[in-house]
Design a protein around this motif. Structure first.
Motif, PDB file in Angstrom:
ATOM      1  N   LEU A 229     -75.141   7.355 -65.735  1.00  0.00           N
ATOM      2  CA  LEU A 229     -74.568   6.665 -64.573  1.00  0.00           C
ATOM      3  C   LEU A 229     -73.767   5.432 -64.996  1.00  0.00           C
ATOM      4  CD1 LEU A 229     -77.335   6.938 -61.807  1.00  0.00           C
ATOM      5  CD2 LEU A 229     -75.320   8.365 -62.178  1.00  0.00           C
ATOM      6  N   ASN A 230     -74.078   4.865 -66.156  1.00  0.00           N
ATOM      7  CA  ASN A 230     -73.309   3.711 -66.643  1.00  0.00           C
ATOM      8  C   ASN A 230     -72.075   4.130 -67.440  1.00  0.00           C
ATOM      9  OD1 ASN A 230     -75.386   1.971 -65.755  1.00  0.00           O
ATOM     10  ND2 ASN A 230     -76.549   2.415 -67.612  1.00  0.00           N
ATOM     11  N   ALA A 231     -72.059   5.397 -67.890  1.00  0.00           N
ATOM     12  CA  ALA A 231     -71.063   5.801 -68.885  1.00  0.00           C
ATOM     13  C   ALA A 231     -69.611   5.634 -68.414  1.00  0.00           C
ATOM     14  CB  ALA A 231     -71.331   7.232 -69.350  1.00  0.00           C
ATOM     15  N   PRO A 232     -69.242   6.072 -67.182  1.00  0.00           N
ATOM     16  CA  PRO A 232     -67.826   5.925 -66.813  1.00  0.00           C
ATOM     17  C   PRO A 232     -67.373   4.465 -66.871  1.00  0.00           C
ATOM     18  CG  PRO A 232     -68.949   7.431 -65.303  1.00  0.00           C
ATOM     19  CD  PRO A 232     -70.022   6.813 -66.164  1.00  0.00           C
ATOM     20  N   ALA A 233     -68.200   3.557 -66.333  1.00  0.00           N
ATOM     21  CA  ALA A 233     -67.811   2.135 -66.353  1.00  0.00           C
ATOM     22  C   ALA A 233     -67.722   1.627 -67.795  1.00  0.00           C
ATOM     23  CB  ALA A 233     -68.829   1.309 -65.562  1.00  0.00           C
ATOM     24  N   VAL A 234     -68.684   2.012 -68.616  1.00  0.00           N
ATOM     25  CA  VAL A 234     -68.718   1.505 -69.994  1.00  0.00           C
ATOM     26  C   VAL A 234     -67.487   1.962 -70.776  1.00  0.00           C
ATOM     27  CG1 VAL A 234     -69.895   1.760 -72.226  1.00  0.00           C
ATOM     28  CG2 VAL A 234     -71.211   1.192 -70.168  1.00  0.00           C
ATOM     29  N   PHE A 235     -67.152   3.239 -70.717  1.00  0.00           N
ATOM     30  CA  PHE A 235     -66.050   3.706 -71.575  1.00  0.00           C
ATOM     31  C   PHE A 235     -64.685   3.245 -71.050  1.00  0.00           C
ATOM     32  CE2 PHE A 235     -69.502   6.628 -72.862  1.00  0.00           C
ATOM     33  CZ  PHE A 235     -69.611   6.152 -74.164  1.00  0.00           C
ATOM     34  N   ARG A 236     -64.607   2.980 -69.736  1.00  0.00           N
ATOM     35  CA  ARG A 236     -63.370   2.348 -69.235  1.00  0.00           C
ATOM     36  C   ARG A 236     -63.227   0.961 -69.874  1.00  0.00           C
ATOM     37  NH1 ARG A 236     -63.328   5.043 -64.379  1.00  0.00           N
ATOM     38  NH2 ARG A 236     -65.121   3.924 -63.578  1.00  0.00           N
ATOM     39  N   PHE A 237     -64.374   0.275 -70.021  1.00  0.00           N
ATOM     40  CA  PHE A 237     -64.383  -1.088 -70.582  1.00  0.00           C
ATOM     41  C   PHE A 237     -64.108  -1.081 -72.090  1.00  0.00           C
ATOM     42  CE2 PHE A 237     -67.210  -4.351 -72.581  1.00  0.00           C
ATOM     43  CZ  PHE A 237     -66.597  -5.507 -72.103  1.00  0.00           C
ATOM     44  N   THR A 238     -64.732  -0.137 -72.820  1.00  0.00           N
ATOM     45  CA  THR A 238     -64.620  -0.163 -74.286  1.00  0.00           C
ATOM     46  C   THR A 238     -63.356   0.539 -74.806  1.00  0.00           C
ATOM     47  OG1 THR A 238     -66.000   1.827 -74.451  1.00  0.00           O
ATOM     48  CG2 THR A 238     -67.121  -0.294 -74.720  1.00  0.00           C
ATOM     49  N   GLY A 239     -62.683   1.305 -73.935  1.00  0.00           N
ATOM     50  CA  GLY A 239     -61.545   2.125 -74.380  1.00  0.00           C
ATOM     51  C   GLY A 239     -60.537   1.377 -75.234  1.00  0.00           C
ATOM     52  N   SER A 240     -60.212   0.138 -74.833  1.00  0.00           N
ATOM     53  CA  SER A 240     -59.155  -0.591 -75.540  1.00  0.00           C
ATOM     54  C   SER A 240     -59.605  -1.033 -76.939  1.00  0.00           C
ATOM     55  CB  SER A 240     -58.737  -1.819 -74.732  1.00  0.00           C
ATOM     56  OG  SER A 240     -59.874  -2.657 -74.560  1.00  0.00           O
ATOM     57  N   ALA A 241     -60.935  -1.060 -77.202  1.00  0.00           N
ATOM     58  CA  ALA A 241     -61.409  -1.540 -78.508  1.00  0.00           C
ATOM     59  C   ALA A 241     -61.175  -0.512 -79.612  1.00  0.00           C
ATOM     60  CB  ALA A 241     -62.899  -1.885 -78.434  1.00  0.00           C
TER      61      ALA A 241
ATOM     62  N   THR B 260     -80.506  -6.407 -68.951  1.00  0.00           N
ATOM     63  CA  THR B 260     -79.699  -5.875 -70.061  1.00  0.00           C
ATOM     64  C   THR B 260     -79.549  -6.913 -71.174  1.00  0.00           C
ATOM     65  OG1 THR B 260     -78.448  -4.570 -68.453  1.00  0.00           O
ATOM     66  CG2 THR B 260     -77.475  -4.796 -70.638  1.00  0.00           C
ATOM     67  N   LEU B 261     -79.470  -8.188 -70.780  1.00  0.00           N
ATOM     68  CA  LEU B 261     -79.171  -9.227 -71.785  1.00  0.00           C
ATOM     69  C   LEU B 261     -80.113  -9.213 -72.993  1.00  0.00           C
ATOM     70  CD1 LEU B 261     -78.120 -12.188 -69.446  1.00  0.00           C
ATOM     71  CD2 LEU B 261     -76.661 -10.902 -71.031  1.00  0.00           C
ATOM     72  N   PRO B 262     -81.437  -9.005 -72.826  1.00  0.00           N
ATOM     73  CA  PRO B 262     -82.278  -9.025 -74.030  1.00  0.00           C
ATOM     74  C   PRO B 262     -82.144  -7.782 -74.911  1.00  0.00           C
ATOM     75  CG  PRO B 262     -83.604  -9.280 -72.013  1.00  0.00           C
ATOM     76  CD  PRO B 262     -82.233  -8.866 -71.604  1.00  0.00           C
ATOM     77  N   GLN B 263     -81.363  -6.788 -74.500  1.00  0.00           N
ATOM     78  CA  GLN B 263     -81.288  -5.540 -75.278  1.00  0.00           C
ATOM     79  C   GLN B 263     -80.267  -5.682 -76.419  1.00  0.00           C
ATOM     80  OE1 GLN B 263     -83.457  -3.303 -74.554  1.00  0.00           O
ATOM     81  NE2 GLN B 263     -84.066  -3.919 -72.496  1.00  0.00           N
TER      82      GLN B 263
ATOM     83  N   ALA C 100     -69.639  -7.746 -74.724  1.00  0.00           N
ATOM     84  CA  ALA C 100     -69.823  -7.768 -73.269  1.00  0.00           C
ATOM     85  C   ALA C 100     -70.568  -9.047 -72.893  1.00  0.00           C
ATOM     86  CB  ALA C 100     -70.603  -6.536 -72.816  1.00  0.00           C
ATOM     87  N   SER C 101     -69.864  -9.962 -72.224  1.00  0.00           N
ATOM     88  CA  SER C 101     -70.482 -11.216 -71.784  1.00  0.00           C
ATOM     89  C   SER C 101     -71.321 -10.939 -70.532  1.00  0.00           C
ATOM     90  CB  SER C 101     -69.398 -12.228 -71.447  1.00  0.00           C
ATOM     91  OG  SER C 101     -68.685 -11.751 -70.313  1.00  0.00           O
ATOM     92  N   GLU C 102     -72.030 -11.965 -70.077  1.00  0.00           N
ATOM     93  CA  GLU C 102     -72.818 -11.816 -68.853  1.00  0.00           C
ATOM     94  C   GLU C 102     -71.903 -11.406 -67.679  1.00  0.00           C
ATOM     95  OE1 GLU C 102     -75.590 -15.016 -68.596  1.00  0.00           O
ATOM     96  OE2 GLU C 102     -76.198 -14.477 -66.561  1.00  0.00           O
ATOM     97  N   GLU C 103     -70.726 -12.029 -67.610  1.00  0.00           N
ATOM     98  CA  GLU C 103     -69.780 -11.704 -66.513  1.00  0.00           C
ATOM     99  C   GLU C 103     -69.292 -10.261 -66.650  1.00  0.00           C
ATOM    100  OE1 GLU C 103     -69.188 -14.572 -68.506  1.00  0.00           O
ATOM    101  OE2 GLU C 103     -70.481 -15.589 -67.070  1.00  0.00           O
ATOM    102  N   ASP C 104     -69.039  -9.850 -67.900  1.00  0.00           N
ATOM    103  CA  ASP C 104     -68.611  -8.454 -68.112  1.00  0.00           C
ATOM    104  C   ASP C 104     -69.693  -7.493 -67.628  1.00  0.00           C
ATOM    105  OD1 ASP C 104     -66.157  -9.060 -69.364  1.00  0.00           O
ATOM    106  OD2 ASP C 104     -67.128  -9.305 -71.313  1.00  0.00           O
ATOM    107  N   LEU C 105     -70.958  -7.810 -67.964  1.00  0.00           N
ATOM    108  CA  LEU C 105     -72.046  -6.915 -67.551  1.00  0.00           C
ATOM    109  C   LEU C 105     -72.115  -6.844 -66.028  1.00  0.00           C
ATOM    110  CD1 LEU C 105     -74.892  -7.826 -70.089  1.00  0.00           C
ATOM    111  CD2 LEU C 105     -73.619  -5.682 -69.961  1.00  0.00           C
ATOM    112  N   TYR C 106     -71.890  -7.982 -65.391  1.00  0.00           N
ATOM    113  CA  TYR C 106     -71.900  -8.002 -63.929  1.00  0.00           C
ATOM    114  C   TYR C 106     -70.851  -7.016 -63.400  1.00  0.00           C
ATOM    115  CZ  TYR C 106     -72.721  -9.997 -59.349  1.00  0.00           C
ATOM    116  OH  TYR C 106     -73.082 -10.155 -58.038  1.00  0.00           O
ATOM    117  N   ARG C 107     -69.657  -7.112 -63.975  1.00  0.00           N
ATOM    118  CA  ARG C 107     -68.563  -6.235 -63.515  1.00  0.00           C
ATOM    119  C   ARG C 107     -68.852  -4.773 -63.855  1.00  0.00           C
ATOM    120  NH1 ARG C 107     -65.311 -10.751 -64.580  1.00  0.00           N
ATOM    121  NH2 ARG C 107     -65.161 -10.249 -66.785  1.00  0.00           N
ATOM    122  N   LEU C 108     -69.482  -4.547 -65.022  1.00  0.00           N
ATOM    123  CA  LEU C 108     -69.788  -3.161 -65.412  1.00  0.00           C
ATOM    124  C   LEU C 108     -70.775  -2.538 -64.419  1.00  0.00           C
ATOM    125  CD1 LEU C 108     -70.043  -3.589 -69.295  1.00  0.00           C
ATOM    126  CD2 LEU C 108     -68.515  -2.032 -68.085  1.00  0.00           C
TER     127      LEU C 108
END
Ligand SMILES: NC(=O)c1ccc[n+]([C@@H]2O[C@H](COP(=O)([O-])OP(=O)(O)OC[C@H]3O[C@@H](n4cnc5c(N)ncnc54)[C@H](O)[C@@H]3O)[C@@H](O)[C@H]2O)c1
Length: 429
Positions: free
Chosen positions: A321-333, A397-400, A411-419
């Motif tokens: 369920l997190n994958a679409p948001a995550v790979f949209r975010f990481t794609g540019s890296a 998520t932050l302690p992981q 991924a900053s705290e704000e990024d995680l919020y958006r993800l």
């Protein structure tokens, strides 16, 4: 900082083949083991994989006790019960027959039975003390019945810490099973929701390990013993990950819809072990890191068609369920890697059609296409989460660190919020 220059590949011994479960009694006997504890869960206790193991042990006159109290999605509480059982039977070894829940519980029971300690001693820092496993543990033969977590190949055991509503784990090479018996026969009875969830876990293991930060961008450890199990993407893990993506892409839908198709089932359990070899050394990143609070904070969701006495988000569902948001975010890296994965998932053979800017989105499109075919809920909102839950999901998520720091893009705290916001809905209806 000196950069890392080496990778170390570690894996359990694996034996793959239809019917190979029947060899477990001989394996134990040939190792001089006469008394074992067999771990499973209550659903599996009367099914073919466990029946076959019992027959194989009886044939070779191996003494055994059966522990069927493993909790599906184990917790610290359920693991402590299993540990107590394992500590008092003078067992010379262990056999785990089940999915990741069973295999992980057996790993933890083996560890604490071998080196008794407070439960938090070996739990990953910063949640636990993260102390290394002091030495070799007793032999463990892992027989997976899902395809799957790849737990038969890894030194990782995952559990929920009940009081904190968060998942964490223990990770050390000494926890790797001595032998994994990878038998396509054992996944035939998986309900469709389990086949879909565990198959999508395979896909995320492979996609995350392939897109993880490269191993040579991490700091070099002072001594080889400090080199972590999760080392970032590397040329050896890449091979396993790419093959696992390809096999999953070609077989998951058929294996879920038609469990009698032996070829599809065999390819999925192979993909599971292959992805395990890859991510067991490269690691996973944000899909997994974000999944731990998603399953730990479960509200009332109970997947249709899965026998369970408590609300549960099956691990694979909490990850995909997190994958679409995550790979949209990481794609540019690392666009080339996202593009390559998208093509393996059927995005068209002509890589010229995919520009680096759109690689992440195209990979997402392929993932959501599979999710729809497999009747996966449409995002976190479909399993009961709302925007009000996002701050707690982010805090969970932050302690992981162990996995989130392997993301190719910080991924900053704000990024995680958006993800998490983006993960609420996976596709437009
Ligand atoms: N150690 C690792 O490297 C690793 C990796 C990924 C996930 N995990 C962990 O593994 C757990 C998830 O494991 P899983 O996805 O394999 O599922 P699972 O072990 O939780 O089992 C899910 C359900 O399927 C049933 N089941 C399993 N095999 C069956 C079969 N052949 N026939 C009928 N029913 C069957 C079980 O009884 C259970 O009800 C999670 O706790 C997750 O965090 C561990």
């Amino acid at each position: 900082m000196k950069k890392e220059y080496a990778v170390q590949m570690a894996s359990s011994n694996l034996r793959y083949g239809t019917g190979v479960t029947r060899e477990v009694g001989m394996d134990l006997k040939d190792r001089g083991i006469q008394r074992v504890l067999v771990f499973t869960d209550r659903n599996l206790a009367n099914l073919h994989p466990v029946i076959t193991v019992r027959e194989a042990l009886e044939q070779e006159k191996i003494e055994y006790d059966l522990y069927d109290g493993v909790r599906v999605e184990p917790t610290d509480v359920s693991m402590k019960e299993a540990i107590a059982y394992a500590q008092h039977g003078n067992y010379e070894g262990f056999v785990a027959v089940g999915g990741g829940s069973v295999i992980d519980t057996a790993k933890a029971a083996n560890l604490y039975a071998s080196y008794p300690a407070d439960f938090m001693t070996y739990i990953n820092a910063p949640i636990g003390q993260g102390r290394p496993v002091p030495g070799p543990v007793k032999p463990l033969i892992a027989i997976p019945t899902t395809a799957g977590t790849g737990s038969e190949t890894t030194g990782v055991a995952i559990m929920d810490l009940t009081d904190r509503h968060a998942k964490t784990g223990i990770a050390h090479r000494y926890l790797k099973p001595t032998l994994g018996l990878v038998d396509p026969e054992n996944t035939r009875t998986m309900p469709p929701v389990v086949a879909a969830a565990s198959g999508l876990d395979v896909l995320c293991h492979a996609l995350e390990s392939y897109t993880a930060i490269p191993f040579n961008q991490r700091p070099r450890p002072e001594r080889p013993i400090y080199r972590p199990a999760y080392q970032g993407s590397n040329p050896i893990s890449d091979m396993w990950a790419l093959k696992a993506i390809q096999l999953t892409s070609q077989n998951i839908v058929e294996a879920v819809r038609n469990p009698e198709n032996e070829e599809a089932r065999s390819n999925m359990i192979l993909a599971s072990s292959m992805a395990g070899m890859g991510f067991g050394n490269a690691g996973v990143h944000l899909c997994h890191g974000m999944s731990y609070p998603v399953s730990g904070m479960v509200k009332s969701y109970q997947p249709p068609g899965m026998k369970t006495d408590h609300p549960i988000v099956p691990h694979g569902i909490s990850v995909i369920l997190n994958a679409p948001a995550v790979f949209r975010f990481t794609g540019s890296a690392c666009p080339e890697r996202h593009k390559h994965a998208a093509i393996l998932l059927g995005a068209g053979d002509d890589s010229k059609d995919i520009s680096p800017e759109e690689a992440g989105s195209i990979l997402c499109r392929q993932i959501t296409h599979l999710m729809k075919q497999l009747d996966i809920p449409n995002g976190l909102s479909a399993i009961g989460y709302t925007r009000d839950d996002i701050p707690a999901l982010v805090q969970g998520t932050l302690p992981q660190h162990r996995v989130t720091k392997l993301s190719p893009k910080v991924a900053s705290e704000e990024d995680l919020y958006r993800l998490f916001e983006d993960a609420m809905v996976a596709w437009e209806e």
